[in-house]
Design a protein around this motif. Structure first.
Motif, PDB file in Angstrom:
ATOM      1  N   VAL A 107      -7.422   8.896  -3.291  1.00  0.00           N
ATOM      2  CA  VAL A 107      -7.697   7.496  -2.983  1.00  0.00           C
ATOM      3  C   VAL A 107      -8.661   7.449  -1.797  1.00  0.00           C
ATOM      4  N   THR A 128      -0.262   8.981  -6.223  1.00  0.00           N
ATOM      5  CA  THR A 128      -0.128  10.421  -5.954  1.00  0.00           C
ATOM      6  C   THR A 128       0.752  11.084  -6.995  1.00  0.00           C
ATOM      7  N   LEU A 155       0.806  -1.220   0.000  1.00  0.00           N
ATOM      8  CA  LEU A 155       0.000   0.000   0.000  1.00  0.00           C
ATOM      9  C   LEU A 155       0.841   1.272   0.000  1.00  0.00           C
ATOM     10  N   HIS A 197       0.265   3.894  -2.989  1.00  0.00           N
ATOM     11  CA  HIS A 197      -0.240   5.245  -2.771  1.00  0.00           C
ATOM     12  C   HIS A 197       0.742   6.289  -3.311  1.00  0.00           C
TER      13      HIS A 197
END
Length: 337
Positions: free
Chosen positions: A296, A288, A280, A284
């Motif tokens: 998200v 981004t 994760l 992420h």
């Protein structure tokens, strides 16, 4: 026409683990609390695609049973049904041909939606707004819409794609383990030890994998071990998780709508996400970096709740998700539209 407050809708989620069915009353806000039934028998897929007759053999008794509950003094009227099925996009020809007539005859429904499971996952996660959903489990697929058309990326299966999914991740970990076993560059002693613990001697691994019909699931079973090794600092495992994040972000980037006039949401769903931060955190970061105008968000619901919401929107004439012959097939009284 039955008033929406007195109508009931059915949502169906058909996948590799079986069939889930939900019945709910339509309210002004959508479907109300649902009653559910579960069959652990997966619907067969053959040369003609998903077996419509076997699905009906399971579905009709389940819906009849749910309709008889609740003490309403008779079977509750069903206004619309939405079926989400794994493989619908490429294997749903028989369902599109047989389900509309069969369900109209059985329940007198006015509306039917046959959806790819990625679409019901989308509806469950984001509802009826522009955005993108990544479904990462044993496989990996991303879908997105600007409410005028659907976009789909990957979902091509473990031999041709599903990049970054559980089977892909497990295979990459086992390849690194075998590199260490052979003494080749790029190997990981930590992953080799994990593979030996899970599968036994490395020389026996091909015989355990290649003949299996459930090979993707067996490969995916090793993904948590790759994440564990990454969390413990193994650089090869860390690199595999980083590459998985890049592959998943590739798919999300490909389907995310860019010109909606507002910030769009991306929801991440699927069992692979339970491996946590080793995947994760880099995922992420990738999202981004690539999609600074997106955010998200956690999924609001699962594919079964998504199927119910599509059925409720059909019953009330409020469906905003775009119809598509492969992704979201809409069959009204006059046939498919």
């Amino acid at each position: 026409m039955t008033h929406a407050a007195e109508s009931w809708v059915v949502g169906v989620d058909s996948g590799g683990s079986g069939l889930r069915v939900a019945l709910a009353e339509v309210t002004a806000r959508g479907p109300g609390p649902a009653e559910t039934a579960v069959s652990r028998t997966p619907v067969r897929t053959g040369e003609a695609g998903i077996d419509a007759r076997q699905l009906l053999e399971q579905l009709l008794p389940m819906v009849h049973g749910l309709r008889g509950h609740g003490g309403t003094g008779g079977a509750r009227p069903v206004a619309a049904v939405a079926v989400g099925a794994a493989g619908m996009a490429t294997l749903g020809g028989q369902l599109r041909a047989e389900l509309p007539g069969a369900l109209r005859e059985a329940f007198g429904i006015r509306g039917l939606a046959l959806a790819a499971d990625a679409v019901t996952a989308y509806a469950g996660a984001l509802g009826q707004r522009p955005g993108a959903v990544v479904a990462a489990g044993t496989g990996m697929v991303a879908v997105g819409t600007d409410l005028t058309e659907w976009r789909r990326a990957d979902g091509w299966g473990h031999l041709l794609g599903d990049c970054g999914g559980g089977a892909w991740l497990g295979r990459a970990g086992l390849e690194a383990a075998l590199r260490a076993h052979d003494g080749r560059r790029g190997g990981s002693a930590a992953l080799l030890a994990a593979a030996e613990s899970a599968f036994g001697p490395p020389a026996e691994l091909p015989g355990q994998l290649y003949p299996r019909t459930d090979r993707p699931a067996v490969l995916a079973s090793f993904a948590p071990e790759v994440a564990r090794c990454a969390a413990e600092g193994d650089p090869v495992a860390v690199g595999i998780l980083a590459e998985a994040a890049r592959r998943i972000a590739d798919a999300a980037e490909a389907v995310c709508p860019r010109e909606t006039g507002s910030e769009v949401d991306i929801a991440l769903t699927g069992g692979l996400l339970r491996i946590g931060d080793p995947l994760l955190v880099p995922l992420h970061a990738e999202l981004t970096d690539r999609l600074p105008g997106a955010r998200v968000v956690p999924p609001a619901g699962d594919p079964l709740s998504g199927a119910l919401s599509i059925a409720a929107a059909l019953a009330t004439g409020s469906l905003q998700l775009p119809g598509d012959p492969a992704m979201l097939y809409l069959a009204g009284p006059g046939g498919g539209v």
